[in-house]
Scaffold this motif. Structure first.
Motif, mmCIF file in Angstrom:
data_model
loop_
_atom_site.group_PDB
_atom_site.id
_atom_site.type_symbol
_atom_site.label_atom_id
_atom_site.label_comp_id
_atom_site.label_asym_id
_atom_site.label_seq_id
_atom_site.Cartn_x
_atom_site.Cartn_y
_atom_site.Cartn_z
ATOM 1 N N HIS A 250 0.839 -1.198 0.000
ATOM 2 C CA HIS A 250 0.000 0.000 0.000
ATOM 3 C C HIS A 250 0.876 1.251 0.000
ATOM 4 C CE1 HIS A 250 -3.549 2.464 0.876
ATOM 5 N NE2 HIS A 250 -2.725 3.182 1.614
ATOM 6 N N ASP A 252 0.936 5.451 0.308
ATOM 7 C CA ASP A 252 0.288 6.714 0.660
ATOM 8 C C ASP A 252 0.939 7.822 -0.159
ATOM 9 O OD1 ASP A 252 -1.442 5.692 2.736
ATOM 10 O OD2 ASP A 252 0.367 5.436 3.953
ATOM 11 N N GLU A 266 0.614 2.317 -10.061
ATOM 12 C CA GLU A 266 -0.473 1.345 -9.907
ATOM 13 C C GLU A 266 -0.733 0.439 -11.106
ATOM 14 O OE1 GLU A 266 -3.853 2.507 -7.647
ATOM 15 O OE2 GLU A 266 -2.973 4.428 -7.106
ATOM 16 N N GLU A 345 3.723 -1.952 6.708
ATOM 17 C CA GLU A 345 4.178 -2.873 5.663
ATOM 18 C C GLU A 345 5.655 -2.702 5.314
ATOM 19 O OE1 GLU A 345 1.540 -2.644 2.309
ATOM 20 O OE2 GLU A 345 -0.204 -3.276 3.480
ATOM 21 N N THR A 361 -0.456 -0.298 -4.689
ATOM 22 C CA THR A 361 -1.813 0.212 -4.759
ATOM 23 C C THR A 361 -1.997 1.339 -3.749
ATOM 24 O OG1 THR A 361 -4.164 -0.362 -4.582
ATOM 25 C CG2 THR A 361 -2.667 -1.500 -3.096
ATOM 26 N N SER A 362 -2.930 2.242 -4.045
ATOM 27 C CA SER A 362 -3.247 3.305 -3.083
ATOM 28 C C SER A 362 -4.583 3.034 -2.397
ATOM 29 C CB SER A 362 -3.313 4.666 -3.792
ATOM 30 O OG SER A 362 -4.326 4.646 -4.781
ATOM 31 N N GLU A 363 -5.204 1.909 -2.738
ATOM 32 C CA GLU A 363 -6.530 1.589 -2.176
ATOM 33 C C GLU A 363 -6.412 0.951 -0.802
ATOM 34 O OE1 GLU A 363 -8.631 -0.744 -5.022
ATOM 35 O OE2 GLU A 363 -8.644 0.865 -6.506
#
Length: 363
Positions: A250, A252, A266, A345, A361-363
């Motif tokens: 992930h 941010d 992404e 993470e 991913t940014s989700e």
């Protein structure tokens, strides 16, 4: 290749059928396939136990679950079950038995030829030559699985290096394997101490999806099971979104991240260059794919820290639009900081080796 699945645990001797059925419904909604069910604390008569367990196992079977029952020689004696005759477990609908304690190798091998096709699951949390011994008695290996322990008492779960040594013994024979993650809200386990129920001590207080990412990133574990009950629906959903087959980290984003940078983060299938270095993880294909797209400098004057996600800007020549993840702090004005790996993470960066495939991913 062995498919990887999610599992959950229920404890019929500590809970109501209706609560367990609701939990199985929720798990089914999010694609869970396995049930771990402990029999170690069975209290009632043989008939009560049979009726109690058959009811919930049948419910799970209708939803497509496979149920593995955790047993020990003491419980087999209590139930009047001889390891030569496993019909009791077939009759209540179980998929397999997890042997919490070892027999002598020859017994396990014999059990793997039971006429019901019950899977015999061995305890993986011992770094001894146990599996080799079982296999040397010509076990029916497609029906031999492995599953680690979980540890309700904080401070007592496995250290990572020991976990890996134990697991490698099973991976060497390509035995289907499982390990446990811990819900942060579940209060129920087999015993009256519930500090969480992970296999790995370092996982005990991590978000549940991060625990799963780590177990799968080791490439030692096929099935990830929630040890304690009941996990929240948010936790079940979070686990269902984890990719079992490659690490997805992930990111941010910084405020000034631009559209091409978001695309580079992404969209591509990232992999670390084979000729690695110790400063950054390099994903070099984006600089080829997006070589003609401008990328104005921004967030490029500070010292970059471990976990920062960088992309080469217009000042970086051939390296423009190459993606990098920082391993060691450095400065370089020809790279833009576009975001950073989520704090929980960061330790997962150690799993990205030369040629390792990964996604962001940014989700």
């Amino acid at each position: 290749m062995t498919m990887r699945h999610l599992g959950l645990s229920i404890y019929p001797d500590h809970s109501k059928f209706e609560d367990n059925a609701h939990y199985l419904d929720l798990g089914h909604k999010y694609g869970f396939k396995r049930i771990f069910m402990s029999m170690l604390e069975v209290q009632g008569t043989v008939e009560q136990t049979k009726e109690n367990y058959k009811k919930i196992i049948s419910y799970g079977n209708k939803l497509g679950y496979q149920t593995f029952l955790d047993v020990s020689p003491r419980i087999l004696n209590k139930l009047g079950v001889d390891y030569h005759d496993l019909s009791f477990f077939h009759d209540i609908g179980a998929t397999g038995l997890r042997l919490d304690q070892a027999f002598d190798g020859a017994t396990e091998a014999l059990m793997s030829y039971n006429p019901y096709g019950l899977i015999i699951e061995l305890n993986m949390s011992n770094n001894v030559d146990y599996l080799n011994n079982v296999i040397s008695y010509q076990a029916n290996t497609p029906f031999i699985y492995g599953c680690h322990n979980f540890y309700p008492q904080k401070g007592t779960a496995l250290p990572y290096d020991f976990f890996m040594e134990c697991s490698k013994r099973f991976r060497k024979f390509n035995i289907h394997s499982a390990a446990f993650v811990s819900s942060s809200v579940g209060k129920m386990g087999p015993w009256n101490v519930t500090d969480g129920l992970p296999t790995l001590e370092e996982d005990r207080y991590l978000p549940i999806q991060v625990q799963a990412k780590q177990l799968w990133a080791t490439n030692m574990i096929d099935d990830v099971i929630i040890g304690n009950a009941y996990a929240s629906e948010d936790e079940l959903r979070a686990l269902s979104l984890v990719n079992p087959y490659q690490l997805v980290l992930h990111v941010d984003y910084v405020k000034d991240v631009n559209d091409i940078e978001k695309t580079i983060v992404e969209k591509p299938q990232h992999f670390r260059r084979g000729d690695m270095n110790s400063i950054v993880i390099r994903s070099t294909m984006p600089r080829v794919t997006y070589k003609d797209i401008p990328n104005t400098p921004h967030d490029n004057e500070q010292e970059f820290k471990r976990g920062d996600v960088l992309i080469g800007n217009d000042g970086f020549g051939i390296y423009k639009n190459e993606l990098q993840i920082v391993l060691k702090p450095h400065t370089e004005s020809r790279k833009n900081k576009v975001g950073s790996i989520a704090k929980d993470e960061l330790f997962l960066l150690d799993f990205i080796k030369p040629w390792t495939k990964f996604k962001l991913t940014s989700e």
